[in-house]
Design a protein around this motif. Sequence first.
Motif, PDB file in Angstrom:
ATOM      1  N   ILE A   1      31.480 -56.989 -50.314  1.00  0.00           N
ATOM      2  CA  ILE A   1      31.491 -56.009 -51.412  1.00  0.00           C
ATOM      3  C   ILE A   1      30.135 -55.985 -52.100  1.00  0.00           C
ATOM      4  N   PHE A   2      29.621 -57.164 -52.401  1.00  0.00           N
ATOM      5  CA  PHE A   2      28.333 -57.260 -53.075  1.00  0.00           C
ATOM      6  C   PHE A   2      27.233 -56.629 -52.233  1.00  0.00           C
ATOM      7  N   ALA A   3      27.260 -56.888 -50.920  1.00  0.00           N
ATOM      8  CA  ALA A   3      26.255 -56.319 -50.030  1.00  0.00           C
ATOM      9  C   ALA A   3      26.364 -54.798 -49.981  1.00  0.00           C
ATOM     10  N   ALA A   4      27.589 -54.282 -49.935  1.00  0.00           N
ATOM     11  CA  ALA A   4      27.786 -52.827 -49.893  1.00  0.00           C
ATOM     12  C   ALA A   4      27.243 -52.163 -51.156  1.00  0.00           C
ATOM     13  N   VAL A   5      27.498 -52.789 -52.300  1.00  0.00           N
ATOM     14  CA  VAL A   5      26.990 -52.231 -53.562  1.00  0.00           C
ATOM     15  C   VAL A   5      25.465 -52.256 -53.581  1.00  0.00           C
ATOM     16  N   LEU A   6      24.859 -53.350 -53.150  1.00  0.00           N
ATOM     17  CA  LEU A   6      23.399 -53.440 -53.131  1.00  0.00           C
ATOM     18  C   LEU A   6      22.790 -52.398 -52.196  1.00  0.00           C
ATOM     19  N   ILE A   7      23.422 -52.200 -51.036  1.00  0.00           N
ATOM     20  CA  ILE A   7      22.907 -51.205 -50.092  1.00  0.00           C
ATOM     21  C   ILE A   7      22.934 -49.814 -50.721  1.00  0.00           C
ATOM     22  N   GLY A   8      24.065 -49.464 -51.325  1.00  0.00           N
ATOM     23  CA  GLY A   8      24.160 -48.166 -51.982  1.00  0.00           C
ATOM     24  C   GLY A   8      23.160 -48.012 -53.103  1.00  0.00           C
ATOM     25  N   LEU A   9      22.976 -49.078 -53.888  1.00  0.00           N
ATOM     26  CA  LEU A   9      22.033 -49.054 -55.009  1.00  0.00           C
ATOM     27  C   LEU A   9      20.608 -48.815 -54.517  1.00  0.00           C
ATOM     28  N   LEU A  10      20.203 -49.537 -53.481  1.00  0.00           N
ATOM     29  CA  LEU A  10      18.841 -49.406 -52.972  1.00  0.00           C
ATOM     30  C   LEU A  10      18.601 -48.036 -52.348  1.00  0.00           C
ATOM     31  N   VAL A  11      19.600 -47.524 -51.633  1.00  0.00           N
ATOM     32  CA  VAL A  11      19.458 -46.199 -51.023  1.00  0.00           C
ATOM     33  C   VAL A  11      19.343 -45.121 -52.098  1.00  0.00           C
ATOM     34  N   SER A  12      20.185 -45.212 -53.125  1.00  0.00           N
ATOM     35  CA  SER A  12      20.144 -44.243 -54.217  1.00  0.00           C
ATOM     36  C   SER A  12      18.799 -44.277 -54.930  1.00  0.00           C
ATOM     37  N   SER A  13      18.289 -45.465 -55.203  1.00  0.00           N
ATOM     38  CA  SER A  13      16.993 -45.593 -55.872  1.00  0.00           C
ATOM     39  C   SER A  13      15.869 -45.052 -54.998  1.00  0.00           C
ATOM     40  N   ALA A  14      15.943 -45.360 -53.710  1.00  0.00           N
ATOM     41  CA  ALA A  14      14.912 -44.881 -52.786  1.00  0.00           C
ATOM     42  C   ALA A  14      14.915 -43.354 -52.706  1.00  0.00           C
TER      43      ALA A  14
END
Length: 423
Positions: A232-245
Amino acid sequence: MTSGQVVTLLLDLAVILVVARAMGALARRFDQPPVIGEILAGIAFGPTLFHGAIADALFPAGVRPMLSALANVGVVLFMFLAGLEFSRKLLRRRLGSIAAVSAGSTLVPFALGTVLAGWLAARHGGGHTLGFVLYVGTAMSVTAFPVLARIIGDRGMSGTRIGALALGSAAVGDLLCWSMLAVAVMTLGGGGHDPWRVLLIVPFAAAGFLVVRPLLGRLIRWQARRGWILEIFAAVLIGLLVSSAFTEWAGLHFLFGAFLFGLLMPEDVAEVREGVAQRIEQVGTTLLLPVYFVVAGLQVDLSGVGLAGLGEFGLILLVAVGGKFAGALAGARLAREDWRRSATLAVLMNTRGLTELIVLSAGLQLGLLDRTLYSLLVLTAVATTVMTGPLLRLAYPRRLLDEDLEAALAAAPASPECPRPGR
């Protein structure tokens, strides 16, 4: 990256942590939020003292880009938490009052700030007059929601009507300010990128709320039933980084993508949200944000501020404090609060803290602010946050707090939701 640079970077991180923790603890001794001490530590590392000798000795040029990269990651995590802590449930309880206070505390200082920016543009405009005016106006309007939450929690105001109203108004004010900042950045023509990319932000945000948010909720619940906490934590981080990028690629700024993804997190998975926030805070708040303070402090130079600079600072401070106070006071009176509680709300909404620092750093990176004005605005952010505690004791004495706590206990059992104390 050489072995010597690795050694320097690791030692620098250790020094930053020691100084940040010490200054944060010192700030608490003076009844101030720890973020004040950490910001002052960052300024002390910069060129204001000893003509930059401390900065040159501790943070050589070869290491600064690495520190800047870590600082940017820290801002991404912080902005995600700011979006995550935005409570729609809190807004629904007192929507009318929150709308009045947030509108007054945002629009009045924004209007006064644009007038001030028109006067400052001749000396600090940098060629983007419209963007500069909008940016300075927005900088005058910011309220640091996480710092405000910390102050309200520390003062025992979390369960009161005034505390809930202040938090809700600051949350809505955050949305208004980030929206106005987005408009200011878009006046630059996409931040140096193809202008058409900025137009993709609207469908990107719409797809986030209509498609990504429900899918993310299903994914989190499915993983939670299987106990896949790290996944779950990894999925949230991936989404966060993609959105920021994406928002950075579109020419808006990566902090908008981080804030947006925090808003996208589903609210019906409270335990998961809390767990994700705690994990991010352990890294972001403890390590990366102190690095951000140092990187931001290296850009602050108050050593050359003369009489003209002091005059500008006085005027900026007058507009920042007066605009916030007058706007929030008027909004609170429209919401039928008495004069004493209206003044309390006005004092609370004047808190700026780290949120203002992030806004100003983004303006410096985008070329909307020069180094001198940036330094004066950072000093304003520190001054307005420092004055919140003493003014709050005058406006909201213990007797008034006890009355409001008793009223909250006598009301419905469901107490207003209050976010976790932050920075």
